[in-house]
Structure formats: structure tokens, C-alpha cells
Write a protein that holds these residues in place. Structure first.
Motif, PDB file in Angstrom:
ATOM      1  N   PRO A 670       1.728  -1.149  14.983  1.00 47.90           N
ATOM      2  CA  PRO A 670       0.895  -0.715  16.111  1.00 47.90           C
ATOM      3  C   PRO A 670       1.769  -0.161  17.233  1.00 47.90           C
ATOM      4  CG  PRO A 670       0.286  -2.943  15.396  1.00 47.90           C
ATOM      5  CD  PRO A 670       1.539  -2.575  14.661  1.00 47.90           C
ATOM      6  N   GLU A 671       1.218   0.745  18.011  1.00 41.65           N
ATOM      7  CA  GLU A 671       2.048   1.410  19.028  1.00 41.65           C
ATOM      8  C   GLU A 671       2.487   0.454  20.123  1.00 41.65           C
ATOM      9  OE1 GLU A 671      -0.062   4.617  20.983  1.00 41.65           O
ATOM     10  OE2 GLU A 671      -1.957   3.547  20.817  1.00 41.65           O
ATOM     11  N   TYR A 702       5.742  -7.420   0.949  1.00 43.55           N
ATOM     12  CA  TYR A 702       5.246  -8.127   2.136  1.00 43.55           C
ATOM     13  C   TYR A 702       5.520  -7.371   3.425  1.00 43.55           C
ATOM     14  CZ  TYR A 702       6.371 -11.562  -1.470  1.00 43.55           C
ATOM     15  OH  TYR A 702       6.523 -12.221  -2.647  1.00 43.55           O
ATOM     16  N   LEU A 703       6.632  -6.629   3.457  1.00 40.43           N
ATOM     17  CA  LEU A 703       6.977  -5.960   4.719  1.00 40.43           C
ATOM     18  C   LEU A 703       5.881  -4.989   5.129  1.00 40.43           C
ATOM     19  CD1 LEU A 703       8.958  -5.570   7.031  1.00 40.43           C
ATOM     20  CD2 LEU A 703      10.191  -3.917   5.644  1.00 40.43           C
ATOM     21  N   TYR A 709      -0.856  -5.448   9.175  1.00 42.61           N
ATOM     22  CA  TYR A 709      -1.966  -6.406   9.070  1.00 42.61           C
ATOM     23  C   TYR A 709      -2.975  -6.277  10.198  1.00 42.61           C
ATOM     24  CZ  TYR A 709       0.212  -9.505  12.533  1.00 42.61           C
ATOM     25  OH  TYR A 709       0.740 -10.020  13.675  1.00 42.61           O
ATOM     26  N   ARG A 710      -2.574  -5.621  11.301  1.00 39.55           N
ATOM     27  CA  ARG A 710      -3.530  -5.471  12.396  1.00 39.55           C
ATOM     28  C   ARG A 710      -4.401  -4.226  12.261  1.00 39.55           C
ATOM     29  NH1 ARG A 710      -1.280  -7.352  18.036  1.00 39.55           N
ATOM     30  NH2 ARG A 710      -0.220  -9.235  17.388  1.00 39.55           N
ATOM     31  N   ARG A 711      -4.140  -3.416  11.254  1.00 36.14           N
ATOM     32  CA  ARG A 711      -4.910  -2.187  11.101  1.00 36.14           C
ATOM     33  C   ARG A 711      -6.262  -2.492  10.452  1.00 36.14           C
ATOM     34  NH1 ARG A 711      -2.099   1.506  14.237  1.00 36.14           N
ATOM     35  NH2 ARG A 711       0.104   1.588  13.581  1.00 36.14           N
ATOM     36  N   ALA A 712      -7.259  -1.749  10.891  1.00 39.85           N
ATOM     37  CA  ALA A 712      -8.619  -2.019  10.406  1.00 39.85           C
ATOM     38  C   ALA A 712      -8.699  -1.914   8.884  1.00 39.85           C
ATOM     39  CB  ALA A 712      -9.601  -1.045  11.059  1.00 39.85           C
ATOM     40  N   ASN A 713      -7.987  -0.957   8.304  1.00 43.34           N
ATOM     41  CA  ASN A 713      -8.090  -0.748   6.858  1.00 43.34           C
ATOM     42  C   ASN A 713      -7.102  -1.611   6.066  1.00 43.34           C
ATOM     43  OD1 ASN A 713      -9.257   0.435   4.615  1.00 43.34           O
ATOM     44  ND2 ASN A 713      -7.737   2.098   4.526  1.00 43.34           N
TER      45      ASN A 713
ATOM     46  N   THR B 708      -0.560 -15.403   4.631  1.00 48.15           N
ATOM     47  CA  THR B 708      -2.004 -15.646   4.714  1.00 48.15           C
ATOM     48  C   THR B 708      -2.851 -14.378   4.703  1.00 48.15           C
ATOM     49  OG1 THR B 708      -1.925 -15.642   7.140  1.00 48.15           O
ATOM     50  CG2 THR B 708      -1.675 -17.779   6.056  1.00 48.15           C
ATOM     51  N   TYR B 709      -2.221 -13.208   4.537  1.00 51.46           N
ATOM     52  CA  TYR B 709      -3.012 -11.987   4.760  1.00 51.46           C
ATOM     53  C   TYR B 709      -4.143 -11.815   3.765  1.00 51.46           C
ATOM     54  CZ  TYR B 709      -0.526  -9.559   1.006  1.00 51.46           C
ATOM     55  OH  TYR B 709      -0.017  -9.188  -0.205  1.00 51.46           O
ATOM     56  N   ARG B 710      -4.073 -12.533   2.638  1.00 53.36           N
ATOM     57  CA  ARG B 710      -5.177 -12.401   1.676  1.00 53.36           C
ATOM     58  C   ARG B 710      -6.327 -13.360   1.934  1.00 53.36           C
ATOM     59  NH1 ARG B 710      -3.198 -11.149  -4.222  1.00 53.36           N
ATOM     60  NH2 ARG B 710      -1.606  -9.630  -3.773  1.00 53.36           N
TER      61      ARG B 710
END
Lengths: 802, 802
Positions: A670-671, A702-703, A709-713, B708-710
Motif C-alpha cells: 500500500p502507498e 508468502y512474501l 494482504y490489505r488489497r481488496a482482491n 493467517t491470511y487464509r
């Protein structure tokens, strides 16, 4: 032993030695004060509990020895008008280094609120190991330091890095006998095999044997002088011993030995510089100083031996507040230095002692070499367009990306030959990593014997090769910190050897960003090659793409991660990294012949964006969303992604595919997390708000999740990467084992895009059969099937309409 | 120099030497065959292109020297009936090591399809560096190896680890001159300061100077004998030189020198073992072998020098398929070994040569010491309940967790004193890490001079301290790989120094899991303490919790991560880890006095689950969902979470809070990813399907997201962890700077739980004010506010109803 041209050592003035002893006492007094006091700095009143800090933190043991060395270096600097910097290896020598910088005025010049008077002294004491204050070791905050004293092992390698291409500089490097037990330090002594007396400066190692670590004797401290001498003669040095505890005797011995050492250095340099022949490796002097740990401190505390023992390591009198006896002991210890004899009424060092410090930038704390950004000159960079690979159609050219980079670096070396401010480091892998273009214009530097059949080896080379990632990293750090530039190329798996050095350098950079007086230094640039996907031949032990995970933990303004997919993008990234400062740039790129995708114009646009849609590779129509996004980062994942696109387009011509390539991994964040991060809007315009994304990534998957992980998609992002499935096999089989190959990627698309029907199911079965065929073929023939190895992108630049 | 009790060296039988030369030729023949051939192994027909592998991979240069050493060790083993294992440092010595294990029959015993005949030889050749085959270096697959040859630096430290507590074993350790340039290897020579001749075995280092690395001369290879001798005398060894290239002369010299070395070893041991006094450090012998790189290989290829130069490093004749001249050269090279003289018609080694190998488990390839699981005996473990902290009410006791662990380890040491199979390693920090309970029953081992005032230092200690994480790790690996047990305690930040060694050990374990003949070895156990949250005094350079991120990249069946929140949980975890095998267990725990939460009964239940709801800490009613989950992992995050719960309960009594503590981080992963992973159902029953989760985690927050992302509720998990904001300050201020303190956590709850209204807004403002007050207080007083430092959990065990 004495040089005919210098006679500073002819007589040692006893009056001067007496003054030096007082200067030493002043430094020791200030060191104890920093550890203990928050008030009453000059002891104008009897010491009270409230003068003492509530938490006593800091390290006394090494400090008097460091102060002793400091005052003796000051004498030599004044006597000879030489440029010297002081690298303080002993981890917790902070109080001594800070005391000396204050005594010579630099501290107050940089931090005016810590002035040269009683109030300044009080602040100096109080701030040490105190919230909002300064650390207990030499640190970025310490004027004159280029070396953080926290993690041990790197003092000597930093010293050599600083000395390369600095012909007039002497780097005095104190190595503690604790640090001397570490691996990197034990290897660093051999750096003398790479130091050229003509155009490099000198390193004067001072091995400080005070005998103890935190709670143990030291290995070298307990060895006999005979064994110690033999060891360092074996390392190629001339050891000069100074041993004892009586201050007056020790001052005399140290002064004479310092003169001897500097005489030797000057005569070695003078001889080499006068000669027309290539210099032979000299036998450089070093000093071995045996002095008591906690010298001049309390002999005993509570009936237990302290001076000359490990109990002197940290705070020799451990509890003072609330313990009258300890308070008295502390006061009498501090008064033993006789502060009235050292400081005037206002708290200022008396003039006859002030006169002992060198002036201006000759002060070690004010040397521009220890604030390298001041001396840094920009590199002269060649035009990378000159090295561009001609890519008439995507995949239409084949090249080894690092070879193109090597040719670019060759020109960097040529253009900066006169400035002598660029070096290339690598653990014996420059040619193996296909950077051997540089050998057109330079050699590997080598001060040992050179045989007639040796290749690209000379006393003058700008390439430094040694089978130690620690030395490569440490030399480069020392070189950058003193204002120069460089690149470190390394096998990807083995860069983990310097994880901890990377950590410490990143910490240094983070802290210096808040110190405006520290001028920016050139970035530390890594090329990681011979990477996981092409270590099929060396096998599992050579396969690890995890360094970038460590890097991604660091502060966003310090680190960058680049995965150029071909030679032209690698050229752009290399050029870019060499222009940046105060960063750590990691470039991951392959060395094997591989298809080239972008023209230089396209590469520039793509790299500037950091991430982009490859229109020519996908087949989405202008007026509709794609069915799937196939994303990739890294050269092999890009190749496999494009081959999967080809498979899918042939099998399912109606499937609308978008291809996204990521060069700058930080663009995924994220920016608000990283300056290169995409806004959510831009991210969605590339990765779609809701379509499946099959992401082939170079490293551990994982990276990518962690960055997105914060992106909507995010829920639709499916990452294929290294799954720790490595072995000795073929390149393509490595991809198959980890499921980032074209067939697995194509199958993933079929599995994730809804409603593809029976044709897709059949295609999936064909891809599965191909995987079995591949495995059989590889095990029989020992190489990849021609249809895999020889695959080329068949659609040209007009994929979308093909 | 010769021992009176042994006279094996009296005469060296020339007939035997001639046989040995033939044996050496056989090993060399098999080595070349592995690199080049996939058919026609005995050269019964003229060599054809199709006999040659399509991809030529492997390393010849070091191999003939390794084979030479092997046959000479075989002679000594037979002559003296000694137990010897062979550690092959040179990275790519695989062909030689494999050839020798096949010659002595072990290879075919373990891998029956690679039989002792022509067909077996063909398979032996074909499998080398071939898909589905074996790596090019000594590896887990290689019988007799405990040392992977990929990453260089650790041969000698592994050798010492193997020798400790193995009085009858001689560990022959070949160190290449490339590897000798690495830091860890340079430090390893000092391991002789820790080897006790009475109850430890011997290490015989053989420094193999063949002069070149991949593309460069080596530092030690180009040093004069004089300097080399001085260096190793300084390291404390007696160097014995064997130099030359004429095979017959070299065999004679090597045999005599081997005898001399073994005589010295036996006389040192005999003398020490006969004496009643504590042994002094002996001057152990070492062999320095100077022999040509690529010895007996092609002298020149295409007009370029190969033998005795770096061009011999890998494949000396680079392209054979399609190049008639090269094919001929290869054939004449292979025929120069005279295979008909070595192997019978069926391809089996001729009997007079077979007789040169030792028999049974005396064969180095069949030594049980090199398959340590065979010898491993379970530790005798004390009852950890005996060390339990009495926790009558949560927070009602204060303890230093690692001190309790130290007392447990003390009992482990006592119970296993007779077995001599447990050691504790640490870089001079055993006492600093509060494990000093062990010194009640043992000392630090030390073979240098011991002074009367030294503390807990003896020639007999089971604690090994040296200021080198590399040595601690390497010794422990060698010790475990030969069937023993141990623990490595380390400052958390500096464990990164051994990242790469960890990587390689994890790879070794992963591969051995697929080799049923390798018996399981004890797990490698780390205690990481002096961790990031309590390095406030040492500052930013000592603050890094990222090692666990690296560990989490590894295969799930190999690694475990534990964050016990107090002493009783730490005891359970320690006991558990010491019972496991073939794993790497990382325990992160603090050493400072801290509140204790769980009784031992509770600790057992909690640790067995790995994650659990702390009913006593939350206040959710039985019949409703909580409003928020406050999760924590790590001791300081747990303390701050509970303090935040206290703040919230006082400010917002209606807020329903659940507290979850995570001990076993791998429980967070999906169950298909890790054997300890929770099912989605269990995860949701703990973390709820949809409520906000404020997660205070010990390290970098990304790891929790990655694990935990899943999970369905991932979008609501908000992690507070280390944000790389470190400095020198107070413990609580460290938490504040990184926003994992009680106030930030409480504010996060207020921000994330909807509909809390005006009272919550006011509370939030109060917490903000408190943060400002804290900062002012700390900067003025240098310690934390009493209300923070002295906070205790006020609710007892009945929080929910309090």
C-alpha cells in the motif's frame, strides 16, 4: 626499523607524556561519569544518591584501554600531521569514544546543547544510555564513527574497506579480544592480501587483549605471547607488543610503539610509491596491547576482584543508589582522576590539555572520512542504452542478462578509473556470474605472488574476490561509509551468510536519516544471481530465495527489491541503483541465456512504473475485463507465465488473459507503507477488483501475500513460488517440483476461472499428461524436452489481435 | 615424535603403497566416470558420444586429493584398528566421496540397485548430478557423511562437534583452501581450546592446499610454507607438511605423515588419560597437503593449462558430445587409470584392492558415528514439575522464566552426566541469559590456562562458551549429527549471524527424512532470549526479532516456533523440545523478572493445545460472543495485552473481551500447511468468525498475517508488533515506540469495535494523555512510571465474574 625521512620517534618528551596521562584521566573521568551520573558532573559537592542514574547501564571494562589508544593516536596525528580515523571494535566502547569527541570539541560543534562546560558535561553524562539519549556503543550518533559497536566481528573489515583507495589515510582499528573470536574477524586479518601500498591507505590494527569477555577469559587473551606472535606473523603482520598496567611505563611504551608503527607504515608506502615496479605485499605493523580490563577502576567491589577481570565488563559498582558504601567507592574512584586538575571552574578542559588534541578535520571525530557523504562524488555513469539488447519482437532475442550488466559495469569502471571510487565485490564468482566483461578493463586485485599463467590478476584490480561473503560485504560497507560506490554480486542462496551484516547496515542507514550532519552515502547494491531456479545442477544446498524476506522487514525508506525479467530491465535497474543513496537495493536476476521481452524504451517505461500490464502478452479486448490476471515477478516465473499463456491461448482461445509483470516488488505494498507502493485504485486497475490472479513469483510465496494482504482482491491472489522443493535436476524440473511451471500455472488458471467447461477439463488433462511425460523424459535423458527448452513466444508484439 | 607404544609407522611397505596407488586410481576413475559417463562404464568399447552425459556437471579439481587422503586413512584404520570418520570440507568433492563408499561396498549395501558390478557402476555414473540422482557434493545421501558440502565454512566446526565426548573417535577433516578463506572456518581452528584429550576424541585437520578456487588462486595456497606454518603454530597446532605431485613420492610421504599424526594423537591421549591431573591443552597435529588441483587429470585442454590451475575446478574437458578431440582426450584420460588393472570382468574391484578397505563399521562410510541416530540414546529428563513456579493467582508471582529453565537444564546435565551426551552452547551469555543454575553442577569447558580467581571454568565443563555464534551452532550441529543432544541459547538479535547455517541444517533434516537408513537425530533447540523488548538498554543494534521469519520459510515438518508467556509454559516447552527429533525448535522467552500467569497444570493444557482462550483474563459471558478478541504471543505482548484488558474493563465495563494466547505459532497455520495447524473450525471457535482481533505479537507483524491470511476472519486481524522502531530507552518505552503497549492496544480496541460511543472516545483521549505523560516521565527520570512498572493483574482467577 625507523624511516630515514621521519624522526618523530627520535625522542619522546616526558612532559608531553605527563600531559597525555592527564588527558587520558579526563577521558576516563568522563567515561565513568556517563555510566553513573545525572547530576553534579564536576563533583563540586559530595556525591549524593540523586546524582546517580536510577538504571546503571553501560560498559566500563574496555573503555580505559580505548581512551589510552585515543590519546596516543592524537599525539601521532599532531606530530606527523596525518589523517587518521579510529574504528572502535569493542562493542561497548561508547563512553570512551563519546568522551574523546567531547574533549576535542567536535561533540559540542555537532550537538550545541551538549556544550563545553559544566552544563554540557551534565547533559553528556545524562544522555548516555538514557531514554531519548544515545546508545552505549559507538553508533551513527557518534562523531568520527563509521562502525556500529553492537554486533561484533566487522571492525577490521570495515577498516580495510575505508582504507582502499584512500592513500593518505591511516585507519586505526581497535579489535577487542572478544570480537577476535568471531569468524568474520578471524578471516578479516587476511585483508592485507588485498591492500596495495601505492594507492590504498594503511590499516593499523590494534589488538586489545584485556583478557575477558562478559563472563569468561578470551581465547587470545589467554594465549602466550609466543603463540599470539606466531599467529599474526602467519597472518602476515609484524606484531608490536605493549604490555603492562603501570600508566607511566605504558605511556612510554605505547608512544614508542606508535612511532615505530607509523614509521613502518610510512616507509612501506614511501618505498612502494617510489618504485616503478608492481608492489609486493608488505608486512604491515600491528600493535598488540595487553592492558587490564577496567584499568584504573575499582580493584575490588564487595570483596570480589573487579579490575583485570570480567567483573569490570559492564558497571563495576553495580548498585549505587541506596548503598552508601558503593556511593563512596564511586566518588573516590572518580576523584582518583582529579577532575580539578583536568577541567576549569566552568567545566571546560584546561588549555594545556586542549592543546593535545589535533585541530579541525585532523581530529579523528571530525574527519570527513568518517562522514563519507561529505567526500562522496557522484559516479560517472555510461549511457545504458549503449548496452541495450536489440529486441525486435518479444522473445525474439536471447541474452544472458548479467552479461549485459557486466558490460555496463565495465564502462562504469572505465569512466571512474581516475576517481578510483568504484569497486565490485564477489566471492570468487564474478566470471561465474557472467560479469566478466569488467575484465576487459580491470583485474582482480591480488597482493600475493602472481604467476605468469594467472588470469586477470594484478595489484591494481578494481574487482575484489575472496571466498568470504563476510569480507565482501564488510569491505563494501567500509568503502561506502567513507564516500565511495560499489556493487556486491553473490549467489542468491549464500547471501544469507551476511543476513546479520545486512541488518546492521540497514539499522545504521535508518538512524543516519535522522542525523542531518551525516551526509548521504551511496547505496549498498546487491546483485543476487545464480538463483534458485538455475541451481538445478548444484542442488538443494544452493537453492534459497529467502534473503528478500529479511530485507522486506526493514524500514520502507531504506530498502528496494527488484526482479528485472530480462537484460534491458536489468540495465535500467542497475543504472538507477547506482544513482541512489542511503539505500539497500537488492536486484535478483539470472545469468543464463534467456528470452528477452522488452525493447529498451519499453523497459524504461516498465521499470519506472515498477509494475505494468504487458499488453502484447495478454489477449484481453479493449472493451472488457479479462477473465484472469497472470502476474509474474522474476525472470523464470515470467518465462513460465508467458509459456502458460501460450498453452492457454491455444487450448482456450476465448479465455481473456491479462499479463502483469512486477519489477519493483515494493509497488505491491500500500502507498502508505512504502514510497513506491501503488494506490488501491492503481492496484485494482492493474490486478482487477475481483478476478483471479495467478501470480508466479521468484521466491517464497508468502512474501507476495504479506505485501498484498490489505488489497481488496487479495482473496483471489494465488501465488506460486518456491516451496522448498529442491534437488539436483534440470532447470524446468525445478519449476515443476515447485509448481511454478507453465503446466501448473495453466492448470491453476483453469481451476480458478469459473465456467470454462469441458474443453478446459480436457486441456487440464493434457497438461497433466505433459507433466508426466516431462518427468519420464528428464529422468531418461538428463535434460529438458526440446519442446520445453526451445519454446519461444509465438505471437510477436500483437498478441491481443493475433 | 613417535609414540613408544605404537610402531605402525616403523616401516612403510612399498608393496602396500603400490596397491594403494591402484586403489587411488580406481577412486579417480570412478570419479571421472561419474562426471562424464552414462554408459560404457568399463570402457569395454571405444568411447562414443552417446556414452557421455548431455549436461556435464560436477567438480573434478578437488577430487583426486580427496581420494588420495581417503586411501591413506584406510591404511591407518586397518593398521591401527581405529574409528575414523571423514569430513569432506571441499564443497564439490561428491564424486570422490561417493566413489570410495562404492569401492568399500557400503554404497551397494544401502542402495542395492547400485550394485558392485558393471551395471551398478553404470548406475553410479549416471545418477551423479542427474535428475532423480544425487548432488555433486557430499550430502545426506552420501554414506559416511555428516556434512553437506554446498555452503562452505563449517567442516572443521562440525568435526569438533563430532569429536566432543567421543573419546575413541578420530575425526579426519579435510579443509579446502577455498573454504579456509571463510570467517567461520578461520575461527574454527581455535576449537582446539575446547577439546579435552581425556574424554573427547581427536580431530585431525588436513588442510588441502591445491591452490585455486573457482577462478582465482587461494590466499593460503599462495602463502609461503613459512607463513602457513607460523599461522597454524599460532593457532596451536603442529603442522606436518606433505607436498608434491609425483604419486609414488607422495604416497610415501603421506603414509609416513599419517603415521606421525596418529602416533602424536595416541601419545597425547595416552599421556592425558594416564595422568591424574587436569590435562593441559595439547599441541595437536595437523596435516598440510599441497597437491595439484585436478591432479592426474588433463594437463592442457585446447592449449590452455588445466592441471594445477583453476581450470581444473569443475569439468576439465568442458564439451565432449560433438567434439571428437575432446572425446579422445577423455577416453585417454580415463584409460590412464588402467581400469582393467582395477576391476574384474564383471566390474567388481579386484580382490587385492578390496582388501585395502577396512571391514564392517570400521569403513568410514559405514561408521555409526556418521549416522548418529543409530547411536543416539534418549536423554534422561527430570520432572519439570519440580521446577514449577507456584502461581496461586494469575500475575501473583514474579519470576525470571529463563532462570527456571536453567534450573531444569541443571538437572538435565546432572542426570546425563554419566552418558556424557548433552551440552549447552552459548556465545558468552549463559549467565547473562539467567541460565546460570547449570553452574551448580558443571562448568564452562576451557583448555587454556585457568587462574585461581576464574569462575566456573574447568577442563570438564558441559557448557561451551565462545564469542562466535558460528562456532556454537556448528559444534552443536556436529554433536547432534553424531547422536547427542544439546541447546543453544543466544541473544535474539544476533542469531541472524547463523541464518545460513540454520538454513543448511534445515535442508539436511528435510532430505534425511526421505532416507530411511538415516536414523533420526535429536532436534536442534534454540533459546532466543535477551529479546527485542528487553534490549532497551543496549539499543537498536541489539533489537531484531526476525529470525523466526526465516524459520517459518522452512518445511513444516522440520520447524517449530514457541513463544511461552511465562516460566511454567517455558518449562513445558523445554521438556517437550528435548524429547523431539529431526526438528529445529525455536523458543523465544525473556530473562527479566515478569509476572507469571499459569499454574503448571494450566501451562500443560495450554501448551499441548498450542493456543487457547484464557477464560480468567477475559470477561465474555458464557452465552454470548465477545465484542473483541485480544490475542497475544510472546511474554511482553502478553503482559501488555492483559494490562490493556485491565484498562478497558475499568473504562468500558460492558465491553466483552476474549483473551487468546498463542504459545505454538504454527497453530495459526491451516492444518493442511502444518501438522500443528488448527482446523478452520477450531480457529474460528477461538478467534471468532467475524469479530475484531487485536493481536499483540512479539516480532514483525507480517508473520502473523502470513500465517493467517487464509482464515475467513483474516480481514479483522490487526497485528501490533515490532515496527523497526528501536532505540536506547526503557522497556515500556520500547513497547510504546512500536505501539504494542497497553495504551495503544486499548486504543486499537476502541477504534475497531463499532458503536462504543462517547465513553469510549473519552477513554481513548485519556489513554493518549497517558502516553504523553509516559514519554515526559521517562525522559525526565530515565525509568518507567511506577504505575506502569508495578502494574499487576488485579482480578485474580475469576476475571469473568469479577
Amino acid at each position: 626499523m625507523q624511516s630515514a625521512t621521519e624522526n618523530a620517534s627520535a625522542t619522546i618528551d616526558e612532559t608531553e607524556l605527563a600531559l597525555m596521562d592527564r588527558y587520558w584521566r579526563a577521558a576516563n573521568y568522563l567515561s565513568v561519569g556517563q555510566i553513573y551520573l545525572m547530576g553534579n558532573p564536576l563533583l563540586k559537592q559530595p556525591l549524593q544518591f540523586e546524582d546517580v542514574k536510577p538504571r546503571l547501564l553501560g560498559h566500563w571494562g574496555t573503555t580505559p584501554g580505548l581512551n589510552f589508544i585515543y590519546v596516543h593516536l592524537n599525539r601521532v596525528i599532531r606530530a606527523r600531521d596525518v589523517d587518521v580515523i579510529y574504528i572502535c571494535g569493542p562493542g561497548h566502547g561508547g563512553p570512551g569514544m563519546v568522551a574523546n569527541t567531547w574533549l576535542e570539541g567536535t561533540y559540542s560543534e555537532i550537538y550545541p546543547n551538549v556544550s563545553e562546560d559544566a552544563e554540557g558535561m551534565r547533559k553528556l553524562f545524562r544522555q548516555f544510555s538514557f531514554p531519548g539519549g544515545i546508545p552505549s556503543h559507538a553508533a551513527p550518533e557518534t562523531p568520527g564513527s563509521i562502525h556500529e559497536g553492537g554486533e561484533l566481528g566487522y571492525a577490521l573489515v570495515h577498516a580495510y574497506g575505508a582504507a582502499f583507495d584512500n592513500p593518505d589515510l591511516v585507519v586505526a582499528c581497535v579489535v577487542g579480544d572478544g570480537e577476535a573470536e568471531t569468524g568474520p574477524l578471524a578471516a578479516s586479518w587476511h585483508s592485507n592480501k588485498f591492500l596495495n601500498p601505492v594507492h590504498d591507505g594503511a590499516v593499523l590494527p590494534i589488538l586489545h587483549l584485556n583478557g575477558y569477555k562478559i563472563a569468561n577469559p578470551t581465547i587470545l587473551g589467554r594465549m602466550s605471547d609466543e603463540e599470539v606472535r606466531s599467529l599474526f606473523v602467519g597472518y602476515g603482520y609484524e606484531p608490536l607488543f605493549v604490555e603492562g598496567s603501570d600508566p607511566a611505563t605504558m605511556h612510554r611504551a605505547m608512544a614508542a610503539t606508535m612511532d615505530q608503527a607509523f614509521d613502518r607504515i610510512r616507509s612501506i608506502q614511501a618505498e612502494a610509491r617510489a618504485s616503478q615496479a608492481a608492489p609486493a605485499r608488505p608486512c604491515w605493523p600491528m600493535i598488540i596491547l595487553r592492558s587490564p580490563k577496567g584499568w584504573t577502576g575499582p580493584k575490588e567491589v564487595d570483596g570480589k576482584m573487579v579490575e583485570n577481570f570480567w567483573r569490570a565488563h559492564q558497571v563495576p559498582i553495580p548498585t549505587v543508589r541506596g548503598n552508601e558504601g558503593h556511593l563512596k567507592l564511586l566518588e573516590s574512584w572518580m576523584r582518583s582522576y582529579d577532575p580539578e586538575d583536568l577541567f576549569d571552574e566552568t567545566g571546560r578542559l584546561v588549555p594545556e590539555l586542549r592543546a593535545l588534541a589535533p585541530a579541525g578535520t585532523k581530529r579523528m571525530s571530525a574527519s570527513p572520512h568518517a562522514n563519507g557523504g561529505v567526500l562522496k562524488r557522484d559516479l560517472r555513469l555510461p549511457d545504458y542504452h549503449d548496452h541495450a539488447i536489440d529486441v525486435t519482437t518479444p522473445g525474439g532475442a536471447t541474452a544472458e542478462a548479467t552479461r549485459a550488466m557486466g558490460n555496463f559495469l565495465r564502462d562504469v569502471i572505465s569512466l571512474n578509473a581516475e576517481q578510483r571510487n568504484f569497486r565490485l565485490m564477489g566471492p570468487d564468482e564474478t566470471a561465474s556470474n557472467r560479469l566478466d566483461g569488467v575484465f576487459d578493463v580491470t583485474d582482480r586485485v591480488w597482493m600475493e605472488r602472481i604467476e605468469p599463467y594467472d588470469v586477470h590478476l594484478s595489484t591494481e584490480g578494481r574487482v575484489m574476490e575472496v571466498l568470504s561473503e563476510h569480507l565482501c560485504q564488510g569491505w563494501l560497507e567500509g568503502y561506502l561509509l567513507t564516500g565511495r560506490h560499489g556493487f556486491f554480486s553473490c549467489y542468491e542462496a549464500f547471501i544469507h551468510i551476511v543476513d546479520s551484516m545486512f541488518n546492521q547496515h540497514a539499522k545504521w542507514l535508518k538512524v543516519t536519516r535522522d542525523l542531518p550532519w551525516r551526509r548521504p552515502i551511496a547505496s549498498l547494491n546487491y546483485l543476487l544471481t545464480s538463483h534458485v531456479w538455475r541451481q538445478d545442477h548444484n542442488g538443494f544446498s544452493h537453492q534459497d530465495p529467502g534473503f528478500v524476506d529479511l530485507v522486506a522487514n526493514k524500514k520502507a525508506d531504506v530498502v528496494r527489491l527488484y526482479f528485472p525479467p530480462d537484460a534491458n530491465t536489468l540495465l535500467w535497474v542497475t543504472d538507477h541503483c547506482l544513482k541512489t543513496y542511503n539505500r539497500i537495493n537488492v536486484i535478483v536476476a539470472g545469468k543464463q541465456p534467456a528470452p528477452q521481452w522488452l525493447t529498451m524504451d519499453e523497459a524504461e517505461t516498465h521499470c519506472e512504473e515498477g509494475v505494468g500490464i504487458w499488453d502484447w502478452a495478454g489477449n484481453e479486448p479493449d472493451d472488457a475485463e479479462p477473465d484472469v490476471v497472470m502476474a509474474c515477478a522474476g525472470d523464470v516465473p515470467t518465462l513460465e507465465t508467458l509459456a502458460a499463456v501460450d498453452l492457454l491461448r491455444k487450448a482456450l482461445p476465448d479465455l481473456k488473459i491479462r499479463v502483469v509483470n512486477v519489477v519493483d516488488l515494493m509497488a505491491l505494498q500500500p502507498e502508505d507503507r512504502h514510497p513506491h507502493g501503488l494506490s488501491d485504485r492503481d492496484f485494482e486497475s492493474i490486478f482487477t477488483p475481483d478476478k483471479p490472479v495467478i501470480f508466479a513469483y521468484h521466491g517464497y510465496p508468502y512474501l507476495i501475500h504479506r505485501l498484498t494482504y490489505r488489497r481488496a482482491n487479495h482473496v483471489n491472489i494465488h501465488v506460486h513460488g518456491f516451496q522448498e522443493e529442491g534437488t539436483t535436476t534440470t532447470p524446468f524440473d525445478m519449476a515443476v517440483l515447485n509448481e511454478i511451471d507453465r503446466f501448473h500455472l495453466a492448470i491453476a488458471v483453469i481451476d480458478r476461472v469459473p465456467g470454462l467447461g469441458a474443453v478446459a477439463a480436457k486441456a487440464k488433462q493434457r497438461f497433466r499428461d505433459k507433466l508426466l511425460e516431462h518427468r519420464r523424459y528428464v529422468r531418461e535423458h538428463g535434460e529438458d524436452m526440446p519442446e520445453i527448452a526451445d519454446w519461444t513466444w509465438p505471437y510477436g508484439r500483437g498478441a491481443a489481435t493475433a
